[in-house]
Design a protein around this motif. Structure first.
Motif, PDB file in Angstrom:
ATOM      1  N   PHE A 194       0.847  -1.192   0.000  1.00 20.16           N
ATOM      2  CA  PHE A 194       0.000   0.000   0.000  1.00 20.16           C
ATOM      3  C   PHE A 194       0.879   1.237   0.000  1.00 20.16           C
ATOM      4  O   PHE A 194       1.664   1.445   0.930  1.00 20.16           O
ATOM      5  CB  PHE A 194      -0.943  -0.004   1.211  1.00 20.16           C
ATOM      6  CG  PHE A 194      -1.917   1.131   1.199  1.00 20.16           C
ATOM      7  CD1 PHE A 194      -3.026   1.096   0.370  1.00 20.16           C
ATOM      8  CD2 PHE A 194      -1.710   2.253   1.995  1.00 20.16           C
ATOM      9  CE1 PHE A 194      -3.921   2.155   0.339  1.00 20.16           C
ATOM     10  CE2 PHE A 194      -2.602   3.320   1.969  1.00 20.16           C
ATOM     11  CZ  PHE A 194      -3.712   3.270   1.138  1.00 20.16           C
ATOM     12  N   GLU A 195       0.759   2.009  -1.064  1.00 22.76           N
ATOM     13  CA  GLU A 195       1.519   3.261  -1.131  1.00 22.76           C
ATOM     14  C   GLU A 195       0.661   4.349  -0.508  1.00 22.76           C
ATOM     15  O   GLU A 195      -0.413   4.670  -1.034  1.00 22.76           O
ATOM     16  CB  GLU A 195       1.863   3.608  -2.581  1.00 22.76           C
ATOM     17  CG  GLU A 195       2.776   4.795  -2.661  1.00 22.76           C
ATOM     18  CD  GLU A 195       3.123   5.198  -4.081  1.00 22.76           C
ATOM     19  OE1 GLU A 195       2.732   4.492  -5.023  1.00 22.76           O
ATOM     20  OE2 GLU A 195       3.759   6.252  -4.224  1.00 22.76           O
ATOM     21  N   ILE A 196       1.115   4.871   0.603  1.00 19.58           N
ATOM     22  CA  ILE A 196       0.324   5.882   1.321  1.00 19.58           C
ATOM     23  C   ILE A 196       0.362   7.186   0.532  1.00 19.58           C
ATOM     24  O   ILE A 196       1.436   7.667   0.170  1.00 19.58           O
ATOM     25  CB  ILE A 196       0.839   6.043   2.763  1.00 19.58           C
ATOM     26  CG1 ILE A 196       0.621   4.710   3.495  1.00 19.58           C
ATOM     27  CG2 ILE A 196       0.134   7.181   3.486  1.00 19.58           C
ATOM     28  CD1 ILE A 196       1.242   4.600   4.833  1.00 19.58           C
ATOM     29  N   PRO A 197      -0.826   7.741   0.226  1.00 17.40           N
ATOM     30  CA  PRO A 197      -0.851   8.966  -0.577  1.00 17.40           C
ATOM     31  C   PRO A 197      -0.072  10.101   0.099  1.00 17.40           C
ATOM     32  O   PRO A 197      -0.066  10.208   1.332  1.00 17.40           O
ATOM     33  CB  PRO A 197      -2.343   9.317  -0.658  1.00 17.40           C
ATOM     34  CG  PRO A 197      -3.068   8.095  -0.249  1.00 17.40           C
ATOM     35  CD  PRO A 197      -2.162   7.322   0.635  1.00 17.40           C
ATOM     36  N   ASN A 198       0.550  10.902  -0.712  1.00 13.86           N
ATOM     37  CA  ASN A 198       1.414  11.969  -0.183  1.00 13.86           C
ATOM     38  C   ASN A 198       0.602  13.186   0.285  1.00 13.86           C
ATOM     39  O   ASN A 198       0.732  14.275  -0.246  1.00 13.86           O
ATOM     40  CB  ASN A 198       2.435  12.400  -1.228  1.00 13.86           C
ATOM     41  CG  ASN A 198       3.387  11.287  -1.539  1.00 13.86           C
ATOM     42  OD1 ASN A 198       3.473  10.310  -0.802  1.00 13.86           O
ATOM     43  ND2 ASN A 198       4.097  11.407  -2.637  1.00 13.86           N
ATOM     44  N   LYS A 199      -0.286  12.944   1.284  1.00 16.01           N
ATOM     45  CA  LYS A 199      -1.050  14.053   1.860  1.00 16.01           C
ATOM     46  C   LYS A 199      -0.521  14.280   3.266  1.00 16.01           C
ATOM     47  O   LYS A 199      -0.585  13.384   4.109  1.00 16.01           O
ATOM     48  CB  LYS A 199      -2.537  13.701   1.893  1.00 16.01           C
ATOM     49  CG  LYS A 199      -3.177  13.762   0.518  1.00 16.01           C
ATOM     50  CD  LYS A 199      -4.613  13.316   0.570  1.00 16.01           C
ATOM     51  CE  LYS A 199      -5.175  13.238  -0.842  1.00 16.01           C
ATOM     52  NZ  LYS A 199      -6.434  12.511  -0.882  1.00 16.01           N
ATOM     53  N   ARG A 200      -0.046  15.467   3.484  1.00 19.89           N
ATOM     54  CA  ARG A 200       0.651  15.778   4.737  1.00 19.89           C
ATOM     55  C   ARG A 200      -0.193  15.493   5.981  1.00 19.89           C
ATOM     56  O   ARG A 200       0.276  14.887   6.923  1.00 19.89           O
ATOM     57  CB  ARG A 200       1.055  17.244   4.737  1.00 19.89           C
ATOM     58  CG  ARG A 200       2.133  17.526   3.729  1.00 19.89           C
ATOM     59  CD  ARG A 200       2.500  18.965   3.747  1.00 19.89           C
ATOM     60  NE  ARG A 200       3.683  19.198   2.949  1.00 19.89           N
ATOM     61  CZ  ARG A 200       4.412  20.295   3.017  1.00 19.89           C
ATOM     62  NH1 ARG A 200       4.071  21.245   3.854  1.00 19.89           N
ATOM     63  NH2 ARG A 200       5.467  20.443   2.275  1.00 19.89           N
ATOM     64  N   ALA A 201      -1.449  15.932   5.952  1.00 17.17           N
ATOM     65  CA  ALA A 201      -2.287  15.869   7.152  1.00 17.17           C
ATOM     66  C   ALA A 201      -2.594  14.435   7.560  1.00 17.17           C
ATOM     67  O   ALA A 201      -2.704  14.127   8.745  1.00 17.17           O
ATOM     68  CB  ALA A 201      -3.566  16.643   6.918  1.00 17.17           C
ATOM     69  N   LYS A 202      -2.730  13.543   6.587  1.00 11.75           N
ATOM     70  CA  LYS A 202      -3.237  12.207   6.903  1.00 11.75           C
ATOM     71  C   LYS A 202      -2.151  11.136   7.025  1.00 11.75           C
ATOM     72  O   LYS A 202      -2.471   9.979   7.285  1.00 11.75           O
ATOM     73  CB  LYS A 202      -4.229  11.786   5.815  1.00 11.75           C
ATOM     74  CG  LYS A 202      -5.523  12.570   5.844  1.00 11.75           C
ATOM     75  CD  LYS A 202      -6.465  12.075   4.786  1.00 11.75           C
ATOM     76  CE  LYS A 202      -7.765  12.855   4.832  1.00 11.75           C
ATOM     77  NZ  LYS A 202      -8.635  12.530   3.727  1.00 11.75           N
TER      78      LYS A 202
ATOM     79  N   ASP B  26      -2.010  -4.297   9.197  1.00  6.80           N
ATOM     80  CA  ASP B  26      -2.435  -4.989   7.964  1.00  6.80           C
ATOM     81  C   ASP B  26      -1.324  -5.877   7.427  1.00  6.80           C
ATOM     82  O   ASP B  26      -0.159  -5.723   7.780  1.00  6.80           O
ATOM     83  CB  ASP B  26      -2.765  -3.963   6.863  1.00  6.80           C
ATOM     84  CG  ASP B  26      -4.062  -3.228   7.146  1.00  6.80           C
ATOM     85  OD1 ASP B  26      -4.634  -3.455   8.228  1.00  6.80           O
ATOM     86  OD2 ASP B  26      -4.478  -2.438   6.280  1.00  6.80           O
ATOM     87  N   ALA B  27      -1.713  -6.770   6.515  1.00  7.26           N
ATOM     88  CA  ALA B  27      -0.724  -7.636   5.863  1.00  7.26           C
ATOM     89  C   ALA B  27       0.028  -6.887   4.756  1.00  7.26           C
ATOM     90  O   ALA B  27       1.077  -7.329   4.308  1.00  7.26           O
ATOM     91  CB  ALA B  27      -1.420  -8.855   5.286  1.00  7.26           C
TER      92      ALA B  27
END
Lengths: 123, 224
Positions: B63-71, B82-83
């Motif tokens: 899972f590539e975590i979206p590049n949103k600073r706040a989240k 998670d797996a």
């Protein structure tokens, strides 16, 4: 005039397999290998590598390079991703000290393994 | 060369989302090139169905975590059990800092403006430093030079703080996959040794998989 045998540089022969969307011509591939090596290592580095495409049939080929520069030519081949807009991937099959060795040990062996896929899986 | 007889993994691949054939083709080519498994970002259930059919080759979800600073922090905390293998691309200094400071992240990929402070924090939090070899393959000229400079600096920090490293080709199609030996040759351009390259493609990914397994308790603790 020929170079004295004792003064000749030792060479290595790298067998490779090309996977591409369309068939790439020998001239295009040769130009791309040279461009890739020059882009990565510069003119001086490229002269040390002394690469040359010896044979290529549209799928398998042999490229020559100086002894001790196999890592560099492997990196240069790996950096080729497009030729004339066609996506391409080059897999190095192996390195040998003679053209005969590169042909027999890697290219012919790969063709034999492909014709006998069951035998390959068992190995 | 016995060094390249092990199991190799690429943990950052992006076949066309939802396209079973694309995943299967990428898996087939990766297997041919000598990989034992790949991790596909944002994998769907259908793709996993194809994975089961590909025999002695594994496909893992990433899972590539979206590049949103706040989240960013919340997302890592939410998904750390998670797996899926959690990946953050360090596109700017703020994101890199957030990612390095949050425990539970698996891979911090190609961080920009990485420094000794962040390297120490990331090392303490068991974050693996990712090197995107795909950028060397696809870029040319000045941009590639800058990427090489960045990767060389990151490698120095990783060595200094004993960080685990991982290599990825960032393939978007089966034409972008490169064999482990070629990846090692390309990593030589940033002064990475063959042993480090081997560890980055084999030992470290196996360690991440071990950490993600349901039997894993904690570092150094094992269920016998």
């Amino acid at each position: 005039m020929k170079t004295l045998p004792t003064l000749r540089d030792k060479k290595r022969y790298m067998a490779f397999e090309v996977m591409s969307e369309q068939v790439i011509s020998r001239a295009e591939l040769s130009h791309e290998i040279f461009a890739s090596a020059c882009s990565l290592f510069g003119d001086a580095g490229c002269s040390d590598i002394n690469s040359s495409l010896l044979s290529y049939d549209g799928k398998y080929g042999i490229v020559r390079c100086a002894k001790g520069k196999t890592k560099e030519i492997r990196a240069a081949l790996a950096c080729i991703s497009k030729v004339r807009g066609t996506r391409i991937s080059i897999l190095t099959l192996g390195i040998s000290g003679t053209i005969k060795g590169a042909m027999e040990k890697f290219i012919q062996q790969t063709l034999i393994n492909k014709s006998e896929p069951d035998k390959e899986d068992k190995q | 060369m016995a060094l390249f007889d092990g199991k190799f993994y690429d943990f950052y691949t992006h076949p066309a989302p939802g396209d079973r054939e694309s995943v299967a083709l990428m898996a087939a080519v990766a297997k041919k090139y000598g990989y034992s498994g790949i991790a596909v970002t944002n994998l769907t259930e259908n793709d996993l169905y194809m994975a089961d059919k590909s025999g002695n080759f594994s496909i893992f979800p990433a899972f590539e975590i979206p590049n949103k600073r706040a989240k960013l922090r919340d997302e890592i905390k939410k998904r750390k059990e998670d797996a899926s293998i959690l990946i953050v691309k360090g596109t700017d200094e703020y994101l890199t800092r957030e990612a390095a400071e949050t425990e539970g992240l698996d891979i911090l990929l190609q961080p920009q403006k990485f420094n000794n402070v962040l390297a120490k924090i990331a090392s303490d939090n068991s974050v693996t430093l990712g090197f995107n070899i795909g950028s060397i393959i696809h870029m040319r000229g000045e941009v590639r030079v800058r990427e090489l400079v960045l990767m060389k600096a990151n490698l120095k920090h990783a060595r200094k703080y004993d960080m685990r490293m991982i290599l990825t080709g960032d393939p978007h199609s089966h034409y972008d996959i490169r064999s482990p030996r070629e990846m090692a040759a390309l990593s030589g351009l940033i002064d990475m040794t063959e042993k480090e390259a081997f560890d980055a493609m084999s030992t470290t990914p196996l360690g991440i998989l071990k950490r993600k397994s349901p039997d894993y308790v904690q570092e150094g603790i094992e269920i016998i």
